[in-house]
Design an enzyme around this catalytic site. Structure first.
Site, short mmCIF file in Angstrom:
data_model
loop_
_atom_site.label_atom_id
_atom_site.label_comp_id
_atom_site.label_asym_id
_atom_site.label_seq_id
_atom_site.Cartn_x
_atom_site.Cartn_y
_atom_site.Cartn_z
N TRP A 102 0.83 -1.21 0.00
CA TRP A 102 0.00 0.00 0.00
C TRP A 102 0.85 1.25 0.00
O TRP A 102 0.53 2.23 -0.68
CB TRP A 102 -0.98 -0.03 1.16
N ASP A 172 -1.74 7.09 5.95
CA ASP A 172 -2.83 6.24 5.49
C ASP A 172 -3.19 5.32 6.65
O ASP A 172 -2.45 4.40 6.98
CB ASP A 172 -2.37 5.44 4.27
N LYS A 196 -12.92 -0.95 6.42
CA LYS A 196 -12.23 -1.88 7.30
C LYS A 196 -12.64 -1.66 8.76
O LYS A 196 -13.07 -2.57 9.44
CB LYS A 196 -10.71 -1.75 7.13
#
Length: 361
Positions: A102, A172, A196
């Site tokens: 990511w 993030d 999530k």
């Protein structure tokens, strides 16, 4: 109805109470004679939903008044581009901590916008750890330092964050926001896809210091400028109204559980059950992440062969477990234990893992 043991990495488990409350209000929201999804985003009822979700986010994370809370679209993937578009300055590179898949996607997008530098990387360790804070070297002239607080694929997580001084810290937090207390003042911008820990897919939360977005570059299309959304209270264009509503319900649920500190302890209790099985298995299960970097959100582990891992997944699915197959890029096994995953699911998984070892060890 028997609920699945849901360990999906995202979209992920939602609190049952939240789902039931949404079900009750699905057809007729607060006596309006229609669903929230049918309602104008300019209506008073939806404005209340929008404002309440913002207020709850501020309360639970202790967000100072000089930060904006935005509800945007496009997921974290859109933020990979919007952040450099808005925050990168001429002659001042964006610095990144490379910790896995990511972080890599964020770097790839930023390179399309301007100059980037790597402030630290754990690629030489196959991304099985987070860097020590002393390893992170931030150029004084950096526009910002970007890091990924939790890597869902590798199962690694920052235990603490670097002090970047005058350089804004951008994080993030898609996969671990609201899983533990943080000092928002330490960050210039925090972003998180909701699917999530916050709610269903469709909305992305951005928490950003006002001075950083006071004037987004005029060369940007209006829709990609943070100041556009800040000035319009996240209502510049039609928002993902139902997703924002669901985020609000999840935030109320977190508050009802005792807030973020209680959630942190609850998560620690859940994941300890599974990590203990791994550590006490005599090598039958092998944790992927180094112990000091282990994620409390995504637990990654391997077994002695891929055939055994496939058997584990097959038998686990027969027992009602969902989402234990590792990411397709790395294989192995993964249990995602986000805030809404109940303790009972983790107890059941720990027992299944112990029984599986007895049968196949």
């Amino acid at each position: 109805m028997k609920r699945a043991y849901n360990f999906n990495a995202g979209p992920a488990a939602l609190p049952l109470e939240v789902l039931q409350q949404a079900q009750e209000q699905f057809v007729d929201y607060q006596g309006a004679g229609m669903s929230l999804m049918e309602m104008s985003h300019r209506s008073n009822l939806y404005e209340q939903v929008n404002n309440e979700a913002q207020a709850l986010m501020r309360e639970l994370l202790g967000i100072p008044d000089n930060y904006k809370v935005l509800f945007l679209q496009g997921g974290a993937s859109q933020q990979f581009a919007m952040i450099p578009m808005n925050l990168m300055r001429e002659g001042r590179p964006a610095a990144f901590v490379q910790t896995g898949a990511w972080a890599g996607k964020a770097i790839k997008e930023a390179k399309l916008i301007g100059e980037t530098v790597i402030a630290a990387s754990t690629e030489s360790d196959n991304f099985n750890r987070m860097p020590e804070l002393s390893e992170i070297q931030v150029p004084d002239n950096a526009s910002y330092l970007h890091l990924t607080s939790n890597e869902t694929i590798g199962g690694t997580q920052f235990a603490e964050y670097p002090d970047t001084g005058a350089v804004p810290l951008v994080a993030d937090m898609s996969s671990d926001i609201l899983s533990r207390p943080i000092d928002v003042n330490q960050f210039g911008l925090i972003y998180a896809g909701a699917q999530k820990n916050l709610g269903p897919s469709g909305v992305t939360v951005v928490i950003v210091r006002e001075d950083l977005i006071a004037e987004s570059p005029k060369s940007l299309p209006v829709i990609f400028r943070y100041d556009t959304h800040a000035k319009q209270n996240s209502l510049y264009n039609t928002p993902p109204s139902f997703s924002v509503y669901m985020v609000g319900l999840v935030l109320k649920w977190i508050k009802s559980q005792g807030g973020v500190s209680q959630i942190q302890q609850y998560n620690a209790n859940k994941t300890k059950l599974i990590y203990d099985v791994i550590d006490q298995s005599g090598g039958f299960y092998k944790g992927v992440a180094q112990p000091g970097s282990r994620s409390v959100m995504n637990l990654t582990f391997r077994m002695q062969s891929e055939e055994l891992e496939k058997l584990f997944v097959k038998q686990s699915e027969q027992e009602g477990f969902v989402g234990l197959k590792g990411h397709r890029d790395v294989g192995g096994l993964r249990a995602s234990t986000y805030n809404a995953v109940p303790l009972e699911s983790c107890q059941a998984l720990a027992q299944f893992m112990a029984d599986f070892q007895k049968r196949n060890g």
